[in-house]
Design a protein around this motif. Structure first.
Motif, short mmCIF file in Angstrom:
data_model
loop_
_atom_site.label_atom_id
_atom_site.label_comp_id
_atom_site.label_asym_id
_atom_site.label_seq_id
_atom_site.Cartn_x
_atom_site.Cartn_y
_atom_site.Cartn_z
N VAL A 84 12.01 71.65 74.60
CA VAL A 84 13.42 71.86 74.92
C VAL A 84 14.14 72.70 73.87
O VAL A 84 15.21 73.24 74.12
N ARG A 85 13.54 72.83 72.69
CA ARG A 85 14.19 73.59 71.62
C ARG A 85 14.35 75.05 72.02
O ARG A 85 13.41 75.70 72.45
N GLY A 86 15.56 75.56 71.85
CA GLY A 86 15.85 76.94 72.21
C GLY A 86 16.13 77.13 73.69
O GLY A 86 16.57 78.19 74.10
N LYS A 87 15.84 76.10 74.49
CA LYS A 87 16.08 76.20 75.94
C LYS A 87 16.95 75.03 76.39
O LYS A 87 17.01 74.72 77.58
N GLY A 88 17.56 74.35 75.43
CA GLY A 88 18.25 73.10 75.73
C GLY A 88 19.26 73.21 76.84
O GLY A 88 19.20 72.45 77.82
N ARG A 89 20.20 74.15 76.75
CA ARG A 89 21.29 74.20 77.73
C ARG A 89 20.77 74.50 79.12
O ARG A 89 21.08 73.79 80.08
N ILE A 90 19.94 75.54 79.25
CA ILE A 90 19.47 75.90 80.58
C ILE A 90 18.51 74.86 81.12
O ILE A 90 18.52 74.55 82.32
N ALA A 91 17.65 74.26 80.25
CA ALA A 91 16.72 73.24 80.72
C ALA A 91 17.46 72.01 81.23
O ALA A 91 17.14 71.46 82.28
N VAL A 92 18.47 71.58 80.49
CA VAL A 92 19.24 70.41 80.90
C VAL A 92 20.01 70.71 82.18
O VAL A 92 20.08 69.88 83.10
N THR A 93 20.59 71.92 82.28
CA THR A 93 21.34 72.28 83.48
C THR A 93 20.44 72.29 84.71
O THR A 93 20.78 71.73 85.75
N VAL A 94 19.27 72.94 84.59
CA VAL A 94 18.34 72.99 85.72
C VAL A 94 17.83 71.59 86.05
O VAL A 94 17.72 71.22 87.23
N ALA A 95 17.54 70.79 85.02
CA ALA A 95 17.06 69.43 85.26
C ALA A 95 18.10 68.59 86.00
O ALA A 95 17.77 67.82 86.91
N LEU A 96 19.37 68.74 85.61
CA LEU A 96 20.43 67.99 86.29
C LEU A 96 20.55 68.42 87.75
O LEU A 96 20.66 67.58 88.65
N GLY A 97 20.52 69.74 87.99
CA GLY A 97 20.59 70.22 89.37
C GLY A 97 19.39 69.75 90.18
O GLY A 97 19.52 69.37 91.36
N SER A 98 18.21 69.76 89.55
CA SER A 98 16.99 69.37 90.23
C SER A 98 16.89 67.87 90.43
O SER A 98 16.07 67.40 91.22
N THR A 99 17.72 67.11 89.74
CA THR A 99 17.71 65.65 89.86
C THR A 99 18.85 65.14 90.72
O THR A 99 18.66 64.33 91.63
N VAL A 100 20.07 65.62 90.44
CA VAL A 100 21.26 65.08 91.09
C VAL A 100 21.27 65.38 92.59
O VAL A 100 21.52 64.48 93.42
N VAL A 101 20.99 66.64 92.97
CA VAL A 101 21.08 67.01 94.39
C VAL A 101 20.08 66.22 95.24
O VAL A 101 20.47 65.58 96.23
N PRO A 102 18.77 66.20 94.92
CA PRO A 102 17.86 65.39 95.74
C PRO A 102 18.14 63.89 95.63
O PRO A 102 17.90 63.15 96.58
N PHE A 103 18.64 63.42 94.47
CA PHE A 103 18.98 62.00 94.33
C PHE A 103 20.08 61.61 95.31
O PHE A 103 19.97 60.60 96.02
N VAL A 104 21.13 62.42 95.36
CA VAL A 104 22.25 62.12 96.27
C VAL A 104 21.79 62.19 97.72
O VAL A 104 22.09 61.30 98.53
N LEU A 105 21.04 63.25 98.06
CA LEU A 105 20.56 63.37 99.44
C LEU A 105 19.61 62.24 99.79
O LEU A 105 19.61 61.73 100.92
N GLY A 106 18.78 61.82 98.82
CA GLY A 106 17.88 60.70 99.06
C GLY A 106 18.64 59.41 99.31
O GLY A 106 18.26 58.60 100.17
N CYS A 107 19.72 59.20 98.57
CA CYS A 107 20.55 58.01 98.79
C CYS A 107 21.19 58.03 100.17
O CYS A 107 21.26 57.00 100.87
N VAL A 108 21.66 59.20 100.58
CA VAL A 108 22.27 59.33 101.92
C VAL A 108 21.23 59.02 103.00
O VAL A 108 21.50 58.30 103.97
N LEU A 109 20.02 59.59 102.86
CA LEU A 109 18.95 59.32 103.83
C LEU A 109 18.60 57.83 103.83
O LEU A 109 18.37 57.24 104.90
N ALA A 110 18.55 57.22 102.65
CA ALA A 110 18.22 55.80 102.57
C ALA A 110 19.24 54.95 103.32
O ALA A 110 18.87 53.98 104.01
#
Length: 698
Positions: A89-115
């Motif tokens: 993550v060093r040197g890529k912290g901001r973009i890695a965290v941003t992409v990780a949040l997008g890759s986690t939050v969107v499918p998490f919310v959609l998964g909860c809706v489907l559930a």
């Protein structure tokens, strides 16, 4: 009663099937885990059915097989925690965290809706909340180990995109396990004896990081004193690992978290050799024996025979949420960090890998009673589909030659070589008459900016123009002792002409070098010369020998010069005042004539061509005319709004015409731009801004 002979027979069958199908999956370009899970599905009730399947893997055989599989899972989760490298993550912290949040939050919310939509069919009373949160966590998962294997197989871990994918997946792993721990804690809290134990999870984590971690650091000097990993040291690690796994299982948080946390608190500083030896010992046992057992047992719990048409509808919804949520969430997050479109889609495809991590999560859900057998089977199918599609999709989005080019750039950077924006111009005979061609290449080199590249941006001051030239000579003419004075004189004259052209390039602020030699087969050797130079842009006259092979073999944008292009007018933004430059326009107007416009045919695939035309029009102080219908009108209005002298309409007389390298290019086009390796849409605001930046001059 446990039948030992049947257990041993089951072990033989399971291990043989895991190795066979794992090897088959690898031959098909898939991770071995795909084959191991498929082997389990085929050995279970889906294929063998109640007759053979129940005899071999009946209810009395499942507990011992599951126990062995769980031991393999403990070792595997410890390895995952141990290999969790914070350096990613060093040197890529901001973009890695941003992409990780997008890759986690969107499918998490959609998964909860489907559930919530399917909870009535699959959940008993009082279990809705853990079920909804669990489905969200399962949709958000990314398999870090499988992703690492996919990247390693293609060498992508050596390029920026691969490192970013690993960094993002590492963050997603932490988020996924954290959410899953909360879900399991909520599910466990429903049991009377588990309510108060779950509250110990936070003190446990504090003890592990504040007390156990410093104690484990003492393993390093003990290892260095012994000079090797002794049985005593390995025993201490295994006792701590199993004890940590027991503690979290006792707290009703599941043993995988104890194993993972113990791996995460293992010493890092100065412990590379120690950790390497631990991994070497444990991975052999886990990867070769126990982990395949886990995946086959996971497959044994899948029964596709019981699925009906309504199950297929649920499966379609699961796949849509899992794939769509991951791809769109990751892509949108990557684009907010100004990652180019192709790289954003490739990163999204990589993070869609679920594999091992997903199966672990699903197994936990099945064991905790959060998932029923039908939904477990459907989710396993989803894990297989998303993992199997990753490799082919990534190859499609990011071909091998793009990877090879990025690796070459990384190697140059590692060696301390300036990663200059390199333009290769193939200089035909006679070199003395190719000043306009070299001038065109120099203008394009000096205008380098992110819109014109697919990998990395280089400042104009680091541009380089390479003059590539092969002097044709029949085979057998250049022999020692045959008298080479005239041939060497000709080569010397050619080199002098090329160096003169290179000097004009340097005067305009770009680096330049000459690559020239005799060749008995110019058409056969030019493709090798072009690929060996590793250019970011290739300027290629249409009449050179072997033109088609050079163009088709290029891994960068190619600008074909189909008709002679004159030099730019003195005094324009990119040309110093010098009497050596002709003021003729396009070979059609005499000295003193008004400069003609630059016209571009903006049809299908015409963004790259339009960018080249914009570059020449801006730097040569000429108006730009965009042709090609409604898309052309829209682009002209957009550029005009950015302050560019741009209009739409037919090609005016005396214009320099630029078009895409396609069948619908207008007749009489001067430049054809091939951009199969550069399909990302151009950011016109950024392009215009970069072209207006001051260019270097000597």
């Amino acid at each position: 009663m446990l039948h030992m002979d049947l257990l041993l027979l089951d072990l033989v069958i399971v291990l043989a099937a895991a190795r066979l199908f794992g090897a088959l999956a690898r031959r098909l370009g898939q991770p071995p885990v795909i084959g191991e899970i498929v082997a389990g599905i085929l050995l279970g009730p889906t294929l063998l059915g109640p007759l053979i399947g129940d005899q071999l893997f009946g209810p009395e055989m499942r507990p011992p097989l599951q126990a062995l599989a769980n031991v393999g899972l403990v070792l595997f989760m410890f390895v995952v925690g141990l290999e969790l490298d914070q350096k990613l993550v060093r040197g890529k912290g901001r973009i890695a965290v941003t992409v990780a949040l997008g890759s986690t939050v969107v499918p998490f919310v959609l998964g909860c809706v489907l559930a919530l939509a399917i909870a009535g069919e699959h959940v008993g009373g009082g279990r809705t909340l853990p079920f909804v949160l669990f489905m969200g966590a399962a949709m958000a998962a990314t398999a870090f180990p499988v992703l690492a294997r996919i990247l390693t197989d293609r060498g992508m871990q050596r390029i920026t995109l691969g490192g970013l994918a690993l960094a993002s997946a590492a963050v997603i792993d932490v988020l996924a396990w954290t959410v899953l721990a909360v879900v399991v804690g909520i599910a466990g809290a429903g049991e009377a004896e588990g309510q108060w134990k779950v509250l110990l999870a936070l003190p446990y984590a504090l003890v592990m990081f504040l007390v156990v971690k410093p104690l484990l650091a003492r393993l390093v000097p003990a290892y260095e004193k012994a000079g090797r990993l002794t049985p005593g040291l390995l025993s201490l690690v295994l006792i701590g690992l199993i004890g940590s796994a027991w503690a979290t299982e006792w707290m009703h948080v599941h043993f995988i978290f104890g194993a993972f946390v113990f791996g995460a608190v293992m010493p890092r500083e100065g412990a590379e050799r120690l950790n390497h030896e631990i991994l070497e010992r444990l991975e052999q046992l886990a990867v070769l024996l126990l982990l395949p057992m886990f995946f086959v047992v996971a497959g044994l719990n899948v029964n596709l025979r019981e699925l009906d048409l309504s199950s297929l509808g649920t499966l379609a919804a699961i796949l849509a949420v899992a794939i769509g949520g991951k791809l769109l969430g990751s892509y949108a997050a990557a684009r907010t960090q100004r990652l180019p479109g192709r790289q954003s889609w490739t990163l999204a495809a990589l993070l869609n890998t679920r594999g091992l991590t997903e199966i672990v999560i699903l197994t936990v859900g099945l064991q905790k009673g959060v998932l029923d057998d039908e939904l477990y089977s459907l989710m396993v199918v989803m894990a297989l589909v998303t993992t199997a599609m990753t490799g082919p999709l990534v190859r499609r989005l990011y071909p091998d030659r793009r990877v090879a080019r990025d690796i070459a750039d990384a190697e140059r950077a590692a060696l301390g070589v300036t990663a200059a924006h390199r333009v290769l111009v193939i200089v035909p005979e006679p070199p003395a008459e190719q000043a306009p061609l070299v001038g065109l290449a120099t203008t394009l080199a000096l205008s380098a900016h992110p819109a014109s590249q697919s990998s990395s941006a280089h400042p104009a001051s680091s541009s380089e123009v390479v003059l590539g030239h092969l002097l044709p000579y029949p085979a057998g003419r250049l022999e020692v002792g045959s008298g080479l004075s005239s041939e060497l004189a000709e080569l010397a004259e050619t080199l002098h002409e090329l160096e003169t052209l290179a000097a004009t390039v340097r005067e305009r602020g770009s680096e330049s070098r000459v690559v020239s030699r005799f060749s008995a087969d110019v058409a056969g050797e030019l493709p090798g010369l072009a690929s060996g130079a590793r250019p970011d842009l290739l300027v290629l006259p249409a009449g050179v020998p072997g033109y088609a092979d050079v163009r088709d073999g290029a891994t960068c944008r190619v600008v074909t010069v189909a008709m002679p292009v004159p030099p730019p007018v003195p005094g324009s933004a990119s040309v110093p005042e010098t009497p050596s430059v002709s003021s003729s326009v396009f070979g059609q107007a005499g000295p003193g004539s008004e400069p003609g416009p630059v016209a571009v045919h903006h049809g299908s695939g015409g963004d790259a061509a339009a960018h080249v035309a914009l570059t020449l029009a801006t730097l040569w102080n000429r108006p730009l005319v965009v042709t090609g219908g409604s898309r052309a009108s829209a682009l002209a209005r957009r550029l005009a709004g950015l302050g560019v002298e741009a209009t739409s309409g037919p090609v005016p007389g005396g214009a320099l015409v630029v078009a895409a390298d396609t069948a619908n290019a207008p007749e009489g086009a001067h430049l054809l731009v091939r951009a199969e390796q550069d399909p990302d849409p151009v950011d016109w605001t950024e392009a215009v801004s970069a072209l207006r930046a001051p260019l270097p001059h000597s």
